[in-house]
Design an enzyme around this catalytic site. Structure first.
Site, PDB file in Angstrom:
ATOM      1  N   ASP A 189      41.353  30.888  51.617  1.00  0.00           N
ATOM      2  CA  ASP A 189      40.865  32.089  52.550  1.00  0.00           C
ATOM      3  C   ASP A 189      39.771  31.444  53.305  1.00  0.00           C
ATOM      4  O   ASP A 189      38.645  31.875  53.007  1.00  0.00           O
ATOM      5  CB  ASP A 189      40.686  33.329  51.648  1.00  0.00           C
ATOM      6  CG  ASP A 189      40.187  34.421  52.459  1.00  0.00           C
ATOM      7  OD1 ASP A 189      40.665  34.468  53.800  1.00  0.00           O
ATOM      8  OD2 ASP A 189      39.506  35.264  52.210  1.00  0.00           O
ATOM      9  N   ASP A 205      39.366  31.596  56.872  1.00  0.00           N
ATOM     10  CA  ASP A 205      39.459  32.082  58.264  1.00  0.00           C
ATOM     11  C   ASP A 205      38.264  32.356  58.995  1.00  0.00           C
ATOM     12  O   ASP A 205      38.407  32.818  60.178  1.00  0.00           O
ATOM     13  CB  ASP A 205      40.573  33.053  58.316  1.00  0.00           C
ATOM     14  CG  ASP A 205      40.102  34.613  57.736  1.00  0.00           C
ATOM     15  OD1 ASP A 205      39.229  34.557  57.142  1.00  0.00           O
ATOM     16  OD2 ASP A 205      40.700  35.503  58.218  1.00  0.00           O
ATOM     17  N   LYS A 231      42.125  43.912  53.611  1.00  0.00           N
ATOM     18  CA  LYS A 231      40.749  44.474  53.171  1.00  0.00           C
ATOM     19  C   LYS A 231      41.029  46.039  52.966  1.00  0.00           C
ATOM     20  O   LYS A 231      41.551  46.789  53.827  1.00  0.00           O
ATOM     21  CB  LYS A 231      39.920  44.535  54.127  1.00  0.00           C
ATOM     22  CG  LYS A 231      39.166  43.000  54.393  1.00  0.00           C
ATOM     23  CD  LYS A 231      38.545  42.574  53.293  1.00  0.00           C
ATOM     24  CE  LYS A 231      37.595  41.041  53.358  1.00  0.00           C
ATOM     25  NZ  LYS A 231      37.057  40.816  51.918  1.00  0.00           N
ATOM     26  N   LYS A 236      33.345  30.993  46.121  1.00  0.00           N
ATOM     27  CA  LYS A 236      32.729  30.936  47.405  1.00  0.00           C
ATOM     28  C   LYS A 236      31.423  30.018  47.385  1.00  0.00           C
ATOM     29  O   LYS A 236      30.643  30.311  46.300  1.00  0.00           O
ATOM     30  CB  LYS A 236      32.259  32.256  47.933  1.00  0.00           C
ATOM     31  CG  LYS A 236      33.731  33.215  48.068  1.00  0.00           C
ATOM     32  CD  LYS A 236      33.308  34.635  48.517  1.00  0.00           C
ATOM     33  CE  LYS A 236      34.440  35.407  48.974  1.00  0.00           C
ATOM     34  NZ  LYS A 236      33.981  36.843  49.264  1.00  0.00           N
ATOM     35  N   ASP A 295      42.206  42.715  48.909  1.00  0.00           N
ATOM     36  CA  ASP A 295      40.804  42.524  48.711  1.00  0.00           C
ATOM     37  C   ASP A 295      39.961  43.877  48.852  1.00  0.00           C
ATOM     38  O   ASP A 295      39.801  44.360  50.139  1.00  0.00           O
ATOM     39  CB  ASP A 295      40.270  41.378  49.672  1.00  0.00           C
ATOM     40  CG  ASP A 295      38.739  41.089  49.362  1.00  0.00           C
ATOM     41  OD1 ASP A 295      38.373  41.528  48.042  1.00  0.00           O
ATOM     42  OD2 ASP A 295      38.130  40.311  49.912  1.00  0.00           O
TER      43      ASP A 295
END
Length: 345
Positions: free
Chosen positions: A312, A314, A164, A262, A193
């Site tokens: 991704d 997690d 990030k 997403k 990201d």
């Protein structure tokens, strides 16, 4: 046709995190979710969503949105002559967290009603799935230490690390973070990201520097309404906030090589599957991403991830306690338990 009477239960939950989760837009100490349960009298389907603050969603607004469609979903409204389906849902609600919770609850309920698991319906074979592990925004030294800990846990494999960036201290500080992480994790596969945290001139002036870090994907470096310049830059960009559902793919900036799907953006697994198919037709790579949430959110995305280039998921590892029969996380590998909490009969 007689309409099936259902009962809908909606509840907001807050799950404590083991440590703060920090990105360019702020940090959180809890995973705040909305859970929908659809009871047909003998079986219960469950779905979970995360209100997306970036788009003005809150626990209260998402709950109210679900409440507004509850009479039709339960069958107590006379607006439909048949039991409300997932197809009905796609036109009755706009994409977003509220629709996601309902859509996933309907998938789960259908699995129990017809006695066929979601992966069986989709023709998928569950398997251990490599997932990125996130290093949240912090000082260069602390982020490098986090990367070192990840590599120590998984020394035999090439780790997929998601970093990030986009801190308030500016682009130069982010370059420092990348340098520190690469010094520690030279062989890791790196996804950056930025959550819309950079400015166009940052990228234009530092293309060579960014290339030197051997980054697999740079996810949403610019605000969704100010990303035109990406098409003129030779770097591997992935769209997140710039693309929500399959309609957005038809207008996507050609500078993006990959899209992050997403379920809280698409409004559920139904639209996410459609979006994945369209992305493939457009020769785009696909990442399946998540918000910080429990395995009830993650399992529908896991099945989507079986068909993706990058995963991704997690989110649950940040919780102090995940749900029973949730996904198993061993280093960067996620797998299903014997009897998963979602999508099973």
């Amino acid at each position: 046709m007689t309409q099936t009477q259902r009962k809908i239960r909606i509840r907001a939950e807050s799950h404590r995190l083991t440590k703060p989760f920090t990105i360019s837009r702020g940090h959180k100490n809890t995973a705040d979710v909305v859970v929908v349960e659809i009871n047909d009298g003998s079986r219960i389907g469950r779905g979970e969503c995360v209100p997306y603050g970036r788009y003005g969603e809150t626990l209260e607004s998402v709950t109210a949105e679900i409440e507004s469609i509850k009479p039709i979903l339960e069958g107590s409204s006379n607006k439909l002559s048949h039991t409300f389906t997932r197809d009905d849902l796609q036109t009755a609600m706009h994409p977003g967290a509220a629709r996601n919770a309902i859509d996933c609850a309907l998938w789960d309920l259908e699995a129990k009603q017809i006695g066929l698991t979601v992966p069986d319906r989709l023709g998928l074979r569950p398997r251990p799935l490599p997932s990125a592990v996130t290093i949240t925004l912090d000082t260069p030294a602390r982020m490098a230490q986090a990367a070192k800990q990840l590599l120590n846990k998984n020394s035999e494999k090439k780790q997929l690390v998601k970093v990030k960036l986009g801190g308030e201290d500016g682009f130069a500080a982010d370059i420092g973070r990348l340098s520190a992480i690469r010094d520690t994790a030279a062989e890791a596969t790196l996804i950056v990201d930025v959550n819309e945290g950079w400015h166009p001139h940052d990228i234009i002036s530092h293309v060579d520097a960014l290339k030197s870090f051997n980054i697999d994907l740079i996810e949403q470096p610019l605000p969704a309404d100010n990303d035109d310049i990406l098409k003129d830059i030779d770097l591997p960009f992935c769209a997140d906030e710039s693309v929500h559902d399959s309609d957005d793919l038809n207008h996507l900036n050609p500078g993006y090589d990959c899209v992050n799907i997403k379920l809280d953006k698409t409004g559920g697994l139904t639209e996410a599957l459609k979006m994945l198919q369209l992305a493939r037709k457009k020769n785009l790579k696909v990442m399946v991403g998540c918000m910080v949430a429990s395995s009830l959110s993650m399992m529908p995305a896991y099945f989507l991830g079986l068909q993706a280039d990058y995963v991704d998921l997690d989110g649950p590892i940040w919780l102090e306690k995940d749900r029973e029969n949730g996904l198993h996380f061993v280093h960067d590998q996620i797998s299903l338990p014997t009897k998963p909490l979602w999508g099973w009969n």
